[in-house]
Every structure is written in C-alpha cells, then in structure tokens.
Design a protein around this motif. Structure first.
Motif, PDB file in Angstrom:
ATOM      1  N   LEU A  13       0.844  -1.201   0.000  1.00  0.00           N
ATOM      2  CA  LEU A  13       0.000   0.000   0.000  1.00  0.00           C
ATOM      3  C   LEU A  13       0.881   1.253   0.000  1.00  0.00           C
ATOM      4  O   LEU A  13       1.880   1.325   0.713  1.00  0.00           O
ATOM      5  CB  LEU A  13      -0.904   0.007   1.227  1.00  0.00           C
ATOM      6  N   LYS A  14       0.461   2.233  -0.806  1.00  0.00           N
ATOM      7  CA  LYS A  14       1.238   3.478  -0.901  1.00  0.00           C
ATOM      8  C   LYS A  14       0.514   4.611  -0.186  1.00  0.00           C
ATOM      9  O   LYS A  14      -0.689   4.792  -0.384  1.00  0.00           O
ATOM     10  CB  LYS A  14       1.394   3.882  -2.363  1.00  0.00           C
ATOM     11  N   VAL A  15       1.277   5.362   0.589  1.00  0.00           N
ATOM     12  CA  VAL A  15       0.713   6.552   1.230  1.00  0.00           C
ATOM     13  C   VAL A  15       1.394   7.773   0.615  1.00  0.00           C
ATOM     14  O   VAL A  15       2.619   7.902   0.664  1.00  0.00           O
ATOM     15  CB  VAL A  15       0.931   6.535   2.759  1.00  0.00           C
ATOM     16  N   GLY A  53       7.291   7.700   9.884  1.00  0.00           N
ATOM     17  CA  GLY A  53       6.248   7.017  10.652  1.00  0.00           C
ATOM     18  C   GLY A  53       5.476   6.028   9.792  1.00  0.00           C
ATOM     19  O   GLY A  53       5.120   4.939  10.240  1.00  0.00           O
ATOM     20  N   ILE A  54       5.221   6.404   8.547  1.00  0.00           N
ATOM     21  CA  ILE A  54       4.508   5.522   7.610  1.00  0.00           C
ATOM     22  C   ILE A  54       5.334   4.272   7.353  1.00  0.00           C
ATOM     23  O   ILE A  54       4.842   3.143   7.396  1.00  0.00           O
ATOM     24  CB  ILE A  54       4.223   6.278   6.285  1.00  0.00           C
ATOM     25  N   GLU A  55       6.635   4.486   7.114  1.00  0.00           N
ATOM     26  CA  GLU A  55       7.499   3.351   6.782  1.00  0.00           C
ATOM     27  C   GLU A  55       7.731   2.427   7.978  1.00  0.00           C
ATOM     28  O   GLU A  55       7.909   1.225   7.805  1.00  0.00           O
ATOM     29  CB  GLU A  55       8.803   3.867   6.165  1.00  0.00           C
ATOM     30  N   LYS A  56       7.688   2.991   9.186  1.00  0.00           N
ATOM     31  CA  LYS A  56       7.785   2.150  10.401  1.00  0.00           C
ATOM     32  C   LYS A  56       6.680   1.113  10.434  1.00  0.00           C
ATOM     33  O   LYS A  56       6.829   0.044  11.004  1.00  0.00           O
ATOM     34  CB  LYS A  56       7.654   3.026  11.647  1.00  0.00           C
ATOM     35  N   GLU A  57       5.539   1.463   9.833  1.00  0.00           N
ATOM     36  CA  GLU A  57       4.382   0.547   9.805  1.00  0.00           C
ATOM     37  C   GLU A  57       4.402  -0.365   8.580  1.00  0.00           C
ATOM     38  O   GLU A  57       3.447  -1.088   8.302  1.00  0.00           O
ATOM     39  CB  GLU A  57       3.076   1.348   9.822  1.00  0.00           C
ATOM     40  N   GLY A  58       5.469  -0.289   7.804  1.00  0.00           N
ATOM     41  CA  GLY A  58       5.651  -1.208   6.684  1.00  0.00           C
ATOM     42  C   GLY A  58       4.965  -0.795   5.388  1.00  0.00           C
ATOM     43  O   GLY A  58       4.898  -1.584   4.448  1.00  0.00           O
ATOM     44  N   LEU A  59       4.465   0.444   5.306  1.00  0.00           N
ATOM     45  CA  LEU A  59       3.875   0.912   4.048  1.00  0.00           C
ATOM     46  C   LEU A  59       4.874   1.796   3.304  1.00  0.00           C
ATOM     47  O   LEU A  59       5.825   2.315   3.888  1.00  0.00           O
ATOM     48  CB  LEU A  59       2.587   1.697   4.308  1.00  0.00           C
ATOM     49  N   GLU A  60       4.631   1.963   2.003  1.00  0.00           N
ATOM     50  CA  GLU A  60       5.520   2.809   1.195  1.00  0.00           C
ATOM     51  C   GLU A  60       5.062   4.269   1.259  1.00  0.00           C
ATOM     52  O   GLU A  60       3.894   4.559   0.987  1.00  0.00           O
ATOM     53  CB  GLU A  60       5.500   2.326  -0.270  1.00  0.00           C
ATOM     54  N   ALA A  61       5.968   5.160   1.628  1.00  0.00           N
ATOM     55  CA  ALA A  61       5.662   6.598   1.602  1.00  0.00           C
ATOM     56  C   ALA A  61       6.103   7.158   0.258  1.00  0.00           C
ATOM     57  O   ALA A  61       7.283   7.091  -0.092  1.00  0.00           O
ATOM     58  CB  ALA A  61       6.378   7.310   2.739  1.00  0.00           C
ATOM     59  N   GLN A 101       1.940  10.721  13.668  1.00  0.00           N
ATOM     60  CA  GLN A 101       0.855  10.956  12.712  1.00  0.00           C
ATOM     61  C   GLN A 101       1.008  10.056  11.490  1.00  0.00           C
ATOM     62  O   GLN A 101       0.043   9.475  11.002  1.00  0.00           O
ATOM     63  CB  GLN A 101       0.825  12.418  12.281  1.00  0.00           C
ATOM     64  N   GLY A 102       2.248   9.925  11.006  1.00  0.00           N
ATOM     65  CA  GLY A 102       2.497   9.029   9.871  1.00  0.00           C
ATOM     66  C   GLY A 102       2.152   7.594  10.208  1.00  0.00           C
ATOM     67  O   GLY A 102       1.510   6.884   9.425  1.00  0.00           O
ATOM     68  N   SER A 103       2.555   7.160  11.397  1.00  0.00           N
ATOM     69  CA  SER A 103       2.287   5.774  11.805  1.00  0.00           C
ATOM     70  C   SER A 103       0.788   5.540  11.952  1.00  0.00           C
ATOM     71  O   SER A 103       0.271   4.496  11.545  1.00  0.00           O
ATOM     72  CB  SER A 103       2.987   5.464  13.132  1.00  0.00           C
ATOM     73  N   ARG A 104       0.097   6.506  12.546  1.00  0.00           N
ATOM     74  CA  ARG A 104      -1.355   6.332  12.729  1.00  0.00           C
ATOM     75  C   ARG A 104      -2.064   6.255  11.379  1.00  0.00           C
ATOM     76  O   ARG A 104      -2.940   5.408  11.155  1.00  0.00           O
ATOM     77  CB  ARG A 104      -1.918   7.501  13.543  1.00  0.00           C
ATOM     78  N   LEU A 105      -1.660   7.132  10.461  1.00  0.00           N
ATOM     79  CA  LEU A 105      -2.271   7.116   9.129  1.00  0.00           C
ATOM     80  C   LEU A 105      -2.036   5.758   8.458  1.00  0.00           C
ATOM     81  O   LEU A 105      -2.939   5.187   7.838  1.00  0.00           O
ATOM     82  CB  LEU A 105      -1.669   8.250   8.283  1.00  0.00           C
ATOM     83  N   ALA A 106      -0.812   5.242   8.602  1.00  0.00           N
ATOM     84  CA  ALA A 106      -0.483   3.945   7.988  1.00  0.00           C
ATOM     85  C   ALA A 106      -1.280   2.810   8.632  1.00  0.00           C
ATOM     86  O   ALA A 106      -1.781   1.922   7.930  1.00  0.00           O
ATOM     87  CB  ALA A 106       1.015   3.686   8.106  1.00  0.00           C
ATOM     88  N   THR A 113      -4.739   2.939   7.413  1.00  0.00           N
ATOM     89  CA  THR A 113      -4.760   2.505   6.012  1.00  0.00           C
ATOM     90  C   THR A 113      -4.772   0.986   5.920  1.00  0.00           C
ATOM     91  O   THR A 113      -5.531   0.393   5.148  1.00  0.00           O
ATOM     92  CB  THR A 113      -3.520   3.065   5.270  1.00  0.00           C
ATOM     93  N   LYS A 114      -3.929   0.354   6.746  1.00  0.00           N
ATOM     94  CA  LYS A 114      -3.884  -1.117   6.742  1.00  0.00           C
ATOM     95  C   LYS A 114      -5.220  -1.690   7.188  1.00  0.00           C
ATOM     96  O   LYS A 114      -5.734  -2.632   6.586  1.00  0.00           O
ATOM     97  CB  LYS A 114      -2.753  -1.608   7.663  1.00  0.00           C
TER      98      LYS A 114
END
Ligand code: FMN
Length: 195
Positions: A2-4, A25-33, A181-186, A189-190
């Motif tokens: 998934l891309k954010v 933060g997004i990438e910490k959750e394993g999604l692509e920023a 905020q990035g992690s929460r958004l990711a 999203t998941k």
C-alpha cells in the motif's frame, strides 16, 4: 504494498521536515511513503516541463489515484494553506469526478513562524477539500504523550512546527508527533484495506 502519498509544499524547509518525519512514521508501519511536492506558482504558469531541480518529484494526478492514503502539508500563509498547494488541489476535479480519494484516510500538517499565527485555521481549512473528496480524516489523539508536553508545535488537528528563527529544525515533541501521525495514518490505512 500500500502506498501513502505525502504531498507537501515548502519554501524554506520546515514543512518538508514534517513531511519527512511523517514518511518515517509511515514506513515504520511497513507501508511505502510516496513523497511528492508541487511547484511554486510561477513555474506552473510557465511553459517549462514541471520537473524540480532537486528534492521530491512533482505530484501527478495518478499519484492521487494510486495512493491508499494522503498526508497533505503546507506552510501557514495568513492562516491558510499556501497558493501553490491550493493551485494543485483546484486541478483535481477529474479525480473528484472519478472518486479517486473516496474512503481513503487523510491527514494534514503545517508549519508557521509564530505559535499563535494560524496553524489551527490552516489545518482545519486544509481538511475541507479532503472532505469534498470523500476522505476519512484523522488527527492526533491525546494518547500521544508529546501532545500534552509540547511547548511548540503539535496539535490534535495534525502535526505542526513553530519555525521561529530555526526553520527546519523540529523540536523533539514536534518530531515525535509527526512520526506518530504518519504511523497512525499507515495503521488506519492497513485496517481499512484488510478485508
Ligand atoms: C505570504 C506568507 C504568509 C505567511 N503567513 C503566516 C501566518 O499567517 N502565520 C505565521 O505564523 N507565519 C506565517 N508565515 C510564515 C510561514 O508560515 C513560516 O515561515 C513557515 O514555517 C514556512 O514553511 P516552509 O519552511 O515549509 O516554507 C507566512 C509566510 C509567508 C511567505
């Protein structure tokens, strides 16, 4: 994966610093920023190809279609988002017609020079076009300890930086909140894409 989309405008680097930490933060959750920016208005109005000389590539309308979520960032300008970003948003009618962002989570972030210079009005007004696009908005919950502790930026409406005289240097709390905020958004999203 998934891309954010992390889409920002930044003239002096502060909003960019927030964007980079939201991306972390997004990438910490394993999604692509997917980090994108917009050109300043004069380049938009010229006939030159819109290719930045350095830094993040310019956003395309496909980026909106392909993303699973969006983090949108702008400097505060007279208590509102900056014109170059609004200019891009005003070009998204085709995506709106196709429902490119419907049911996708989104968040907003900003940087201003002064503490009470309009960060909250900027964040709240940046949310309005995202609601028109059918997005699901997420802020920052007070379960984030840094939201209680910060003496600079950071708000329940989104990550912020008070730039003052050190434009792109985030405080520890501002950095923590941007990554949160990035992690929460990711994470959201998941969850929204898990079925
Ligand atoms: C036209 C203009 C309007 C601005 N309006 C505000 C404002 O309303 N409140 C504020 O605190 N700072 C204001 N600023 C300062 C920017 O918000 C601040 O420098 C911000 O950190 C810039 O972000 P950047 O480093 O990402 O470009 C303004 C700056 C410009 C150029």
């Amino acid at each position: 994966m998934l891309k954010v989309l992390v889409l920002y405008y930044s003239r002096h680097g502060s909003t960019k610093s927030l964007a980079m930490n939201i991306a972390k933060g997004i990438e910490k959750e394993g999604l692509e920023a997917v980090i994108r920016t917009v050109p300043p208005i004069p380049e938009y109005l010229s006939t030159q190809a819109a290719v930045p000389q350095e830094g993040a590539p310019y956003v395309t309308h496909n980026d909106l279609t392909e993303c699973a979520a969006l983090a949108l960032g702008s400097p505060t300008r007279f208590g509102n988002m900056a014109a170059p970003l609004k200019h891009f948003i005003d070009s998204t009618s085709q995506g709106w017609l196709k429902g490119a962002l419907i049911d996708k989570p989104g968040c907003v972030f900003t940087s201003s020079s002064s503490q009470h210079g309009g960060q909250e009005t900027t964040l709240l007004t940046m949310m309005i076009p995202l609601i028109h696009h059918g997005m699901i908005l997420c802020g920052l919950p007070y379960s984030e300890p840094a939201l209680h502790d910060t003496t600079s930026g950071g708000s329940p409406y989104g990550a912020t930086h008070v730039a003052g005289h050190s434009p792109s240097v985030l405080t520890k709390d501002e950095l923590t909140l941007a990554q949160a905020q990035g992690s929460r958004l990711a994470r959201l999203t998941k969850q929204l894409n898990s079925r």
